[in-house]
Write a protein that holds these residues in place. Structure first.
Motif, PDB file in Angstrom:
ATOM      1  N   ASN A 207       0.893  -1.167   0.010  1.00 27.31           N
ATOM      2  CA  ASN A 207      -0.048  -0.084   0.042  1.00 27.31           C
ATOM      3  C   ASN A 207       0.729   1.322  -0.177  1.00 27.31           C
ATOM      4  O   ASN A 207       0.719   2.244   0.891  1.00 27.31           O
ATOM      5  CB  ASN A 207      -1.034   0.114   1.363  1.00 27.31           C
ATOM      6  N   ASP A 208       1.753   1.255  -1.088  1.00 23.30           N
ATOM      7  CA  ASP A 208       2.544   2.383  -1.111  1.00 23.30           C
ATOM      8  C   ASP A 208       2.530   3.127  -2.530  1.00 23.30           C
ATOM      9  O   ASP A 208       3.745   2.769  -3.166  1.00 23.30           O
ATOM     10  CB  ASP A 208       4.048   1.886  -0.576  1.00 23.30           C
ATOM     11  N   PRO A 209       1.739   3.583  -3.158  1.00 21.75           N
ATOM     12  CA  PRO A 209       1.457   4.071  -4.536  1.00 21.75           C
ATOM     13  C   PRO A 209       2.658   4.994  -4.743  1.00 21.75           C
ATOM     14  O   PRO A 209       2.928   5.145  -5.897  1.00 21.75           O
ATOM     15  CB  PRO A 209       0.270   4.619  -4.592  1.00 21.75           C
ATOM     16  N   VAL A 210       3.075   5.901  -3.664  1.00 23.78           N
ATOM     17  CA  VAL A 210       4.373   6.845  -4.059  1.00 23.78           C
ATOM     18  C   VAL A 210       5.364   6.059  -4.350  1.00 23.78           C
ATOM     19  O   VAL A 210       6.229   6.567  -5.409  1.00 23.78           O
ATOM     20  CB  VAL A 210       4.406   7.761  -2.620  1.00 23.78           C
ATOM     21  N   LYS A 211       5.705   5.068  -3.797  1.00 21.27           N
ATOM     22  CA  LYS A 211       6.982   4.091  -4.090  1.00 21.27           C
ATOM     23  C   LYS A 211       6.779   3.625  -5.356  1.00 21.27           C
ATOM     24  O   LYS A 211       7.739   3.453  -6.125  1.00 21.27           O
ATOM     25  CB  LYS A 211       7.129   3.133  -3.020  1.00 21.27           C
ATOM     26  N   GLY A 212       5.559   3.087  -5.572  1.00 22.70           N
ATOM     27  CA  GLY A 212       5.350   2.479  -6.803  1.00 22.70           C
ATOM     28  C   GLY A 212       5.495   3.610  -7.949  1.00 22.70           C
ATOM     29  O   GLY A 212       5.951   2.995  -9.113  1.00 22.70           O
ATOM     30  N   SER A 213       5.282   4.843  -7.711  1.00 23.98           N
ATOM     31  CA  SER A 213       5.458   5.739  -8.833  1.00 23.98           C
ATOM     32  C   SER A 213       6.859   6.071  -8.899  1.00 23.98           C
ATOM     33  O   SER A 213       7.389   6.138 -10.174  1.00 23.98           O
ATOM     34  CB  SER A 213       4.636   7.020  -8.364  1.00 23.98           C
ATOM     35  N   GLU A 214       7.674   6.162  -8.033  1.00 23.59           N
ATOM     36  CA  GLU A 214       9.029   6.386  -8.203  1.00 23.59           C
ATOM     37  C   GLU A 214       9.839   5.010  -8.924  1.00 23.59           C
ATOM     38  O   GLU A 214      10.649   5.480  -9.733  1.00 23.59           O
ATOM     39  CB  GLU A 214       9.629   6.507  -6.649  1.00 23.59           C
ATOM     40  N   LEU A 215       9.338   3.917  -8.385  1.00 23.96           N
ATOM     41  CA  LEU A 215       9.865   2.719  -9.203  1.00 23.96           C
ATOM     42  C   LEU A 215       9.475   2.835 -10.824  1.00 23.96           C
ATOM     43  O   LEU A 215      10.398   2.356 -11.615  1.00 23.96           O
ATOM     44  CB  LEU A 215       9.563   1.461  -8.757  1.00 23.96           C
ATOM     45  N   THR A 216       8.404   2.950 -11.065  1.00 26.94           N
ATOM     46  CA  THR A 216       8.155   3.375 -12.437  1.00 26.94           C
ATOM     47  C   THR A 216       8.745   4.419 -13.313  1.00 26.94           C
ATOM     48  O   THR A 216       9.338   4.026 -14.235  1.00 26.94           O
ATOM     49  CB  THR A 216       6.340   3.641 -12.434  1.00 26.94           C
ATOM     50  N   LYS A 217       8.951   5.440 -12.591  1.00 22.27           N
ATOM     51  CA  LYS A 217       9.894   6.452 -13.181  1.00 22.27           C
ATOM     52  C   LYS A 217      11.385   5.847 -13.278  1.00 22.27           C
ATOM     53  O   LYS A 217      11.898   6.374 -14.387  1.00 22.27           O
ATOM     54  CB  LYS A 217       9.670   7.600 -12.255  1.00 22.27           C
ATOM     55  N   ALA A 218      11.779   5.284 -12.249  1.00 25.21           N
ATOM     56  CA  ALA A 218      13.115   4.869 -12.607  1.00 25.21           C
ATOM     57  C   ALA A 218      13.214   3.731 -13.694  1.00 25.21           C
ATOM     58  O   ALA A 218      14.365   3.707 -14.335  1.00 25.21           O
ATOM     59  CB  ALA A 218      13.571   4.022 -11.292  1.00 25.21           C
ATOM     60  N   GLN A 219      12.191   2.915 -13.807  1.00 24.31           N
ATOM     61  CA  GLN A 219      12.219   2.033 -14.904  1.00 24.31           C
ATOM     62  C   GLN A 219      12.276   2.499 -16.216  1.00 24.31           C
ATOM     63  O   GLN A 219      12.527   2.246 -17.401  1.00 24.31           O
ATOM     64  CB  GLN A 219      11.189   0.979 -14.754  1.00 24.31           C
ATOM     65  N   ILE A 220      11.477   3.616 -16.520  1.00 29.79           N
ATOM     66  CA  ILE A 220      11.161   4.477 -17.540  1.00 29.79           C
ATOM     67  C   ILE A 220      12.458   4.922 -18.101  1.00 29.79           C
ATOM     68  O   ILE A 220      12.920   5.003 -18.975  1.00 29.79           O
ATOM     69  CB  ILE A 220      10.123   5.536 -17.519  1.00 29.79           C
ATOM     70  N   SER A 221      13.339   5.562 -16.902  1.00 30.68           N
ATOM     71  CA  SER A 221      14.506   5.907 -17.257  1.00 30.68           C
ATOM     72  C   SER A 221      15.622   4.986 -17.727  1.00 30.68           C
ATOM     73  O   SER A 221      16.592   5.232 -18.543  1.00 30.68           O
ATOM     74  CB  SER A 221      15.176   6.500 -15.967  1.00 30.68           C
ATOM     75  N   GLN A 222      15.305   3.630 -17.601  1.00 31.78           N
ATOM     76  CA  GLN A 222      16.076   2.637 -18.069  1.00 31.78           C
ATOM     77  C   GLN A 222      15.590   1.990 -19.535  1.00 31.78           C
ATOM     78  O   GLN A 222      16.248   1.134 -19.888  1.00 31.78           O
ATOM     79  CB  GLN A 222      16.173   1.374 -16.936  1.00 31.78           C
ATOM     80  N   GLY A 223      14.565   2.718 -20.035  1.00 35.68           N
ATOM     81  CA  GLY A 223      14.018   2.315 -21.238  1.00 35.68           C
ATOM     82  C   GLY A 223      12.542   1.452 -21.313  1.00 35.68           C
ATOM     83  O   GLY A 223      12.108   1.431 -22.400  1.00 35.68           O
ATOM     84  N   ALA A 224      11.934   1.150 -20.378  1.00 34.91           N
ATOM     85  CA  ALA A 224      10.672   0.514 -19.956  1.00 34.91           C
ATOM     86  C   ALA A 224       9.681   1.382 -20.699  1.00 34.91           C
ATOM     87  O   ALA A 224       9.369   2.433 -20.339  1.00 34.91           O
ATOM     88  CB  ALA A 224      10.658   0.121 -18.601  1.00 34.91           C
ATOM     89  N   ASP A 225       9.035   0.665 -21.818  1.00 31.01           N
ATOM     90  CA  ASP A 225       7.852   1.249 -22.068  1.00 31.01           C
ATOM     91  C   ASP A 225       6.673   0.698 -21.757  1.00 31.01           C
ATOM     92  O   ASP A 225       5.411   0.875 -22.351  1.00 31.01           O
ATOM     93  CB  ASP A 225       7.987   1.573 -23.598  1.00 31.01           C
ATOM     94  N   VAL A 226       6.653  -0.353 -21.106  1.00 29.64           N
ATOM     95  CA  VAL A 226       5.345  -1.352 -20.682  1.00 29.64           C
ATOM     96  C   VAL A 226       5.875  -1.872 -19.472  1.00 29.64           C
ATOM     97  O   VAL A 226       6.774  -2.199 -19.047  1.00 29.64           O
ATOM     98  CB  VAL A 226       5.150  -2.554 -21.465  1.00 29.64           C
ATOM     99  N   VAL A 227       5.014  -1.415 -18.156  1.00 30.61           N
ATOM    100  CA  VAL A 227       5.291  -1.937 -16.800  1.00 30.61           C
ATOM    101  C   VAL A 227       3.983  -2.811 -16.284  1.00 30.61           C
ATOM    102  O   VAL A 227       3.020  -2.189 -16.194  1.00 30.61           O
ATOM    103  CB  VAL A 227       5.671  -0.709 -16.096  1.00 30.61           C
TER     104      VAL A 227
END
Length: 332
Positions: free
Chosen positions: A191-211
């Motif tokens: 139950n930590d949507p803020v951390k989920g958002s941070e991890l998503t941005k980090a993965q996007i920075s690594q090139g992920a375009d589907v999560v």
């Protein structure tokens, strides 16, 4: 009479006397709450369907702390609730302690399959099979060749999701990169949507375009950020396509709603033992609806349906993380 009866707060939630016998079943929702838009909410939807169809009621509690697990089990059992349905692997130890003391009470354990107790219906799901299918879809939709997986609490169950997903990705594109992160190592990770958002941005920075998010309420932050940043996401457990219409590629359905509904229909006559729900039992799958129709091509549907049939026929074997505590195609 209201659809359900709810206990509020740690003290009031457990303030049942042994003499106040209930002619109702009970549900113990896990941390994160019944409206987490994922795992718990799937259970709620199954219970609501049963209540709407029968006009009957059930008792419930939304756990606020680990300490409430055994207390809630005992209070419901003492008050005569039957069956008592529990959500999540963390109920295993409390059930082991409580179930033998109430042999006439039937318990249902969702995501628990290893207990030795004659009065528990234990239900597991082939999450790796459903995750394989959405992994295929992720690889087919990806333009970068890099996709992401964000899990909730770092436990074998969630690695099981991630392992199946990575295998599906690699089946379509052996050269694809799968970036995987877990949100945490405590129940707060659900139950930590803020951390989920941070991890998503980090993965996007690594090139992920589907999560793909397998993280309970934390996944709400993953899906929101993916939509905001212009990439696709994949939901889990419940159909989450509607949360960001046109931006959620699909959702890996884990039919907790069916498991709960069936248990409530059976009532005190439900069969105990260990039950597995995979593709063949329609216990897992993927969501297609008006919200993701523009994203899912006929080619994608044909490929995924073909793989689904082959998995059920034993022609494709999706390796389970549980088997060796490892994944052949993904390092967590």
């Amino acid at each position: 009479m209201t659809l359900m009866k709810k206990f509020f707060g740690a003290t009031a939630a457990l303030a049942l006397s042994a003499g106040a016998a209930l002619a109702e079943p009970a549900i113990i929702f896990d941390l994160g709450g019944k409206f987490d838009k994922s795992f718990n909410e799937a259970a709620y939807n199954g219970a609501k369907r049963w209540a709407d169809e029968t006009g009957k009621t059930y008792r419930e509690i939304e756990l606020q702390s680990e300490a409430q697990r055994e207390q809630a089990l005992r209070r419901f059992a003492e008050a005569g609730a039957n069956p008592v349905i529990t959500m999540g692997f963390a109920m295993a130890d409390p059930l082991s302690a409580v179930a033998p003391d109430y042999p006439d009470t039937k318990f249902v354990a969702i995501d628990v399959t290893w207990l030795d107790a004659p009065n528990i219906r234990q239900i597991g799901f082939a999450e790796h099979e459903g995750s394989y299918l959405v992994g295929m879809m992720a690889a087919m939709a990806s333009e970068s060749g890099t996709v992401g997986f964000i899990g909730g609490m770092d436990i074998p169950l969630i690695r099981h999701f991630g392992c199946g997903y990575a295998q599906g990705v690699k089946a379509v594109n052996p050269d694809a990169t799968v970036v995987a992160n877990m949100t945490g190592t405590t129940p707060a990770a659900w139950n930590d949507p803020v951390k989920g958002s941070e991890l998503t941005k980090a993965q996007i920075s690594q090139g992920a375009d589907v999560v793909y998010a397998a993280a309970g309420g934390t996944g709400v932050g993953v899906l929101q950020t993916a939509a905001d940043e212009g990439i696709l996401s994949i939901g889990v457990d419940s159909n989450q396509n509607y949360l960001h219409s046109g931006k959620v590629l699909t959702s890996m359905l884990k039919r907790v709603d069916v498991a709960v509904y069936d248990a409530l229909v059976a009532g005190t006559g439900l069969e105990t033992g260990v039950f597995q729900m995979g593709l063949a039992e329609e216990g897992v799958g993927y969501a297609l609806d008006e919200h993701n129709a523009p994203l899912v091509s006929d080619e994608m549907k044909a490929a995924v349906e073909g793989a689904r049939e082959k998995i059920m026929a034993g022609e494709i074997e999706v390796a389970a993380y549980y088997t060796n505590d490892s994944c052949p195609v993904l390092d967590f």
